[in-house]
Each structure stands twice: as C-alpha cells, then as structure tokens.
Design an enzyme around this catalytic site. Structure first.
Site, PDB file in Angstrom:
ATOM      1  N   CYS A 173       0.811  -1.220   0.000  1.00 62.70           N
ATOM      2  CA  CYS A 173       0.000   0.000   0.000  1.00 62.70           C
ATOM      3  C   CYS A 173       0.846   1.272   0.000  1.00 62.70           C
ATOM      4  O   CYS A 173       0.308   2.374  -0.109  1.00 62.70           O
ATOM      5  CB  CYS A 173      -0.964   0.005   1.186  1.00 62.70           C
ATOM      6  SG  CYS A 173      -0.168   0.319   2.767  1.00 62.70           S
ATOM      7  N   CYS A 194      20.444  -7.131  16.557  1.00 58.73           N
ATOM      8  CA  CYS A 194      21.325  -7.558  17.651  1.00 58.73           C
ATOM      9  C   CYS A 194      21.526  -6.471  18.707  1.00 58.73           C
ATOM     10  O   CYS A 194      21.671  -6.766  19.886  1.00 58.73           O
ATOM     11  CB  CYS A 194      22.643  -8.086  17.124  1.00 58.73           C
ATOM     12  SG  CYS A 194      23.553  -6.945  16.084  1.00 58.73           S
ATOM     13  N   HIS A 207      28.521  -6.168  15.622  1.00 54.90           N
ATOM     14  CA  HIS A 207      27.657  -7.093  16.354  1.00 54.90           C
ATOM     15  C   HIS A 207      27.728  -6.693  17.826  1.00 54.90           C
ATOM     16  O   HIS A 207      28.640  -5.960  18.226  1.00 54.90           O
ATOM     17  CB  HIS A 207      28.102  -8.543  16.137  1.00 54.90           C
ATOM     18  CG  HIS A 207      27.099  -9.553  16.631  1.00 54.90           C
ATOM     19  ND1 HIS A 207      25.752  -9.404  16.458  1.00 54.90           N
ATOM     20  CD2 HIS A 207      27.258 -10.722  17.306  1.00 54.90           C
ATOM     21  CE1 HIS A 207      25.122 -10.442  16.992  1.00 54.90           C
ATOM     22  NE2 HIS A 207      26.014 -11.253  17.521  1.00 54.90           N
ATOM     23  N   ASP A 255      25.455 -14.859  23.824  1.00 58.06           N
ATOM     24  CA  ASP A 255      24.898 -14.139  22.678  1.00 58.06           C
ATOM     25  C   ASP A 255      23.398 -14.413  22.604  1.00 58.06           C
ATOM     26  O   ASP A 255      22.980 -15.496  22.195  1.00 58.06           O
ATOM     27  CB  ASP A 255      25.591 -14.582  21.382  1.00 58.06           C
ATOM     28  CG  ASP A 255      25.158 -13.730  20.194  1.00 58.06           C
ATOM     29  OD1 ASP A 255      23.995 -13.262  20.194  1.00 58.06           O
ATOM     30  OD2 ASP A 255      25.964 -13.541  19.276  1.00 58.06           O
TER      31      ASP A 255
HETATM   32 ZN   LIG Z   1       0.726  -1.505   3.840  1.00 57.18          ZN
END
Ligand SMILES: [Zn+2]
Length: 577
Positions: A99, A122, A149, A166
C-alpha cells in the site's frame, strides 16, 4: 540498567520460578542434587538466555503499520521527542510493498522501552538481555564488536571467569563463534559496564597477530590508555574495598586473556549465524563454512544421572502387568496426581488425599503405587484422619527431573494401551534398564544436545551430533565397570527433522574396557514413522555376552543430502531379566 524501579519491573515480568525449576532440573541431570547458590545462579542464567531467544523478536523490516504487509528500507527519518526520550536518535523509514504507507522503525536504546517492544536487531537484543542480567543481580557487560555485532558477558562465580552469552543465537560460552563459526575478521571487541570499559578482543580470537594488523583506529598504546582512563572515571566514586575486588578480577582476566592464544581451539561445532534472514546473512558473509570431515575425537565423558528413569520404567512394568482396565484406571489416577504436583512450586511439592479419595488411597498404598512415589522422589504419610499426605523425599531438583519423566511416560503408555500395540514397550516393561553409566560421543550440540541428554528419560531433550549424518559414535561405560548381558535397546526419534534420524547402525560390546569389540546387533534401512517414536531392538540370544562397554556406531542418517546432523531423543539399554 541500574534504576531500581526499572529493575523491579523487569523481575516482575520474568517467569523467575520457571527458570529456577528448569535450572534445578538441568543441575539434577548432571547429578548435582544439592547445588550451591553459585551453581544455581549459573544454570539460571542459561535458562534466561533460552527464554530470551524465544520471547524476543528479530526485525529486518517492520511490518506495515497500516496493512501489516512486508516493507523495505528506504532511508532515515527525524526522531520525535518520544523517540529521543527512549534513546532512539536513529529512526529507519520503511515503505510498504503493497500500500506504500511509510512505517517508522525507531532504534530504541532504552531497555525500559525494549521490555515493551521486545523486538529489534542484535543491538536491541543484547541491550535488553544485558539489562535483564543486571536486574537479576548478575555482573553483566554489554560487548561491542566494531565489525558490527553486540552481545553480553556475565561474570560467573561458579566458573571463576567471564562468560560469553549471545542472546540472538542463544549461544553460551562459545567465544570463537564469530571468528571460527561465522568467519568474521574481528578488530576491536570492547566490553562496557558500570564499573569500567574493557578490551576483551583476545577472548574472541585465536589469530591475534592478524587481528592486530586490522586495529588501525589508534596505536595499541593509545587504545590501552583510553580504556584505562574511561575505567578510572567510572570507578572514581567507588570505595577501596569495591576497588580491591574489581582490581583482583581485572588481574585474573588479564591473565586469562594473555593465555587465551595458547589455549587450544574448542572441539565444539560452531555454526554460522542463525539470526536474521538468509539473504541478510549472506550479504554480511556470516553463513559460516560447512562442517569439514576430519579425524574425529570424542567429547568429554558425561555421567548419566538417570536412576529415576530405571525406577519409573519398573513402575510402568508393574502397572502394565495387570489387567488392561485396571492399568488404564491407575494411569488416569497417576496422571491427575502428577499434573497436580507439576502445578506447584517445585521446592514444596505436595498433595493431600482425603479419606474419601478411596481409589487414590488404595492405589498409592499398593506395591505399584509405592513404586511410582519412589520413582518421582516423593513419599507418603498418614495425615492422622484417614487421609494421606504426599511430600518430597528427594531433593527438589531430583524430584522435578523425575516428575517430567513420569508425566511424559504416563501419557505415552496411556496412548499405547489404547492402541493395543505394546510391542515397542516390551523391553521397557521388563523394568531392567541400564542406569548410571558414563557416556561420550563424537559430537554434541552445546549446551543442551549432549550425549547424556539421550539418557535423561525426557522425550523433549535430545542428543544432537552436528557432524553425525555420515558417521557418529556413542560409547557407554557401564556403572562401576560391571559386566552384564545386554538383551536389547530402545531408540526414540527426536522432536523434529526426520532427515536426522539414524538409518544404519551397529551395536557392539567389549569385555576388556574397549580394547576389542564384538558385534551385538546390526540394523540397516530402519525408518522411524513418527516424532518421539520409541523403537525396540532385540539382541539375538547367540550374540549376547557379558560386556562392560557398549558402542553404537551410526553409519548414516535418513537423508544425508539434507543434513549434516544426527539426533536421537532417547537411548535405553536393557539387562537380562
Ligand atoms: Zn501496507
């Protein structure tokens, strides 16, 4: 991170009791029935990590605010006053592919806000996870990898060192994951905490000279000075006693890190990156290398703390030796009792039976009922008015471990009885399961897919051999080096991925501690039809002999083209009746 009100909110939000029980069960599986506070805290942290992985959501592009379709990134926007209040100085703009509506994705920094949104990449993951660790009383750091990271480190008094965690990958204590698993070319890895800033790069590499050659921001000397200066500022208001503790820890860590280069690489299988879409990971070159076949060495030997499994199988055997209608009635009674116990806090499990609960009372006072209570680590006593009080006999963790085994098997056996096909349970019903051995395998998926996970009596856990599709070995030493006749064994398929089921294997025995081997049983082309399917294999009478070590050699899994892995939910060996 250190706002007491925010911390209180976090603790109220987390299912702490559930983590405590799971930690107690994990400890019991290692035979630690009376754990120390330090052991409890350490295992609790691993539960928090697993929970976090399933409760936080990864977002590449947010779904459209208007129609919930996919969006794509088109640029950066201006932060609003509210965005800034929650630390989002960067706001991504994504456009809807259907849209065209524009959806904003503020990259929040405030852990309070992240507790609410529970999503991000992360940065958000590590930020919120580190905050939870701090809120629960752990000494935690946010670790920034300058090649893009972020993760967490916690100090474990149990291990006496800092541990890598992690949250995006649910990875625990695998610091070489990035360099070895993902193929990252690291430069600076810097940990930030309330009490200082730390250069922890050496923990994450075994190629220090290469890493140094990429550290070009400032001279090594300057980098060291900056880190020391920032730490001094952070610590300027601390008391001498607090400083003493921190400095002792610093010295210990410096020693560990300077020795890290000399310590061998772990034998653990380190996977490529799991979080984020495949395309996103490929662009970043973090998919890792395929597992390379090499000379296989064995993982550490693990004790099978599975006395409860043998007891519960015996209780099942007693129960099923009765008429079918009686067995069904008793299974239903047991199921009610076990569910009632399961709903209670694991440290104070108990059940009260009124004098009017006649069928329940009669069952629990019978030989069969007593075997069940013993199996789940509970005991019964008269309550003085014709009723009965069932309470813990064993330590809470041990009983909690057994309760899961009992409940899963009561449900399994109930189904089997209804189907009128008990053939796959024939060895289990004889009640002579081998327990208390030492087991090791060619490979294990850490932290939960260890070889001993196939012996814990839980369907929900499994042994996972990361490189086992084209060959894997599991060795089992009988408790106390006893020599026994093995009459057969059960293998139970795991929760998922049928392609990882074993297809061809042989079972061998040794009577000289593993120097020479003799074939007990050989199978090929075996197919498991369902997940969690128990299949029973009988060792031919003429092949049986007294052995003190057993070896399962798996030659292939069901679909070696689809997987590198082998997995099994359970392995049970049975003795001569
Ligand atoms: Zn949309």
């Amino acid at each position: 991170y250190h706002d007491p009100a925010m911390q209180g909110l976090a603790r109220a939000l987390l299912p702490v009791e559930e983590f405590e029980e799971k930690a107690a069960i994990a400890l019991a599986k290692e035979g630690k029935f009376q754990p120390t506070k330090e052991e409890e805290n350490h295992f609790f942290l691993i539960q928090l990590l697993h929970w976090f992985k399933t409760s936080f959501k990864w977002v590449n592009s947010p779904s459209c605010d208007f129609c919930a379709s996919n969006t794509h990134h088109i640029g950066m926007g201006e932060p609003s006053a509210e965005d800034l209040q929650f630390g989002a100085s960067r706001v991504e703009i994504h456009s809807c592919e259907l849209c065209g509506t524009v959806t904003r994705f503020p990259r929040y920094n405030s852990p309070a806000k992240l507790m609410e949104t529970q999503c991000g990449r992360c940065g958000e993951w590590a930020n919120c996870f580190t905050f939870y660790c701090v809120a629960l009383g752990y000494n935690a750091r946010l670790v920034l990898d300058f090649t893009d990271h972020v993760w967490t480190e916690c100090y474990s008094p149990y291990l006496g060192r800092w541990v890598h965690l992690d949250p995006c990958e649910a990875s625990y204590d695998t610091p070489l994951l990035y360099e070895k698993g993902w193929g990252k070319k690291l430069n600076y890895v810097i940990a930030v905490a309330k009490d200082g800033v730390y250069d922890v790069t050496k923990r994450y590499t075994r190629k220090w000279p290469e890493v140094v050659s990429r550290r070009n921001l400032v001279s090594e000397e300057t980098a060291e000075e900056v880190v020391a200066l920032l730490t001094a500022i952070q610590r300027s208001k601390l008391e001498p006693e607090e400083l003493d503790i921190l400095e002792q820890r610093d010295r210990q860590e410096a020693e560990e890190l300077s020795g890290a280069q000399a310590s061998p690489e772990t034998d653990q299988h380190l996977p490529g990156r799991q979080s984020g879409s495949k395309e996103w990971r490929e662009v970043r070159g973090e998919m890792g290398v395929q597992h390379i076949e090499s000379d296989r060495s064995f993982c550490p030997a693990r004790l099978c703390a599975d006395e409860h499994v043998g007891k519960i199988y015996q209780a099942i055997g007693l129960l099923c030796s009765q008429e079918r209608s009686t067995a069904e009635k008793e299974l239903a009674l047991l199921h009610d009792l076990l569910i009632k116990l399961k709903r209670q806090p694991f440290r104070a499990r108990s059940a009260k039976l009124e004098s009017t609960d006649e069928t329940q009372l009669n069952f629990l006072q019978s030989k069969g009922g007593a075997a069940w209570l013993d199996g789940i680590g509970m005991k019964q006593a008269s309550d003085g008015s014709g009723g009965m009080q069932v309470t813990l006999k064993e330590p809470p963790g041990k009983a909690a471990l057994a309760l899961v085994t009992a409940l899963e098997n009561v449900e399994k056996v109930t189904k089997k009885l209804a189907s009128q096909d008990m053939s796959s349970l024939q060895l289990m019903l004889q009640g002579r399961r081998l327990c208390g051995g030492l087991v090791y395998a060619t490979g294990e998926q850490m932290p939960s897919g260890t070889a001993s996970a196939a012996f814990d009596g839980h369907y929900s856990t499994k042994w996972e051999e990361p490189g086992g599709a084209k060959g894997a070995t599991l060795v089992y030493h009988l408790h106390g080096n006893a020599s026994q006749h093995i009459v057969g064994y059960d293998l139970t398929s795991a929760n998922d991925c049928p392609e990882r089921d074993p297809l061809d294997w042989m079972l061998e025995g040794s009577c000289d501690g593993g120097k020479t081997w003799q074939l007990l049983d050989k199978r090929s082309g075996e197919l498991f039809q369902e997940r969690y399917e128990r299949r029973c294999f009988i060792v031919a009478k003429e092949s049986q002999f007294p052995c003190s070590v057993l070896r399962l050699q798996f030659a292939a899994v069901r679909e070696t083209v689809k997987t590198s892995r082998l997995q099994l939910s359970s392995i049970d060996f049975y003795l001569h009746n």
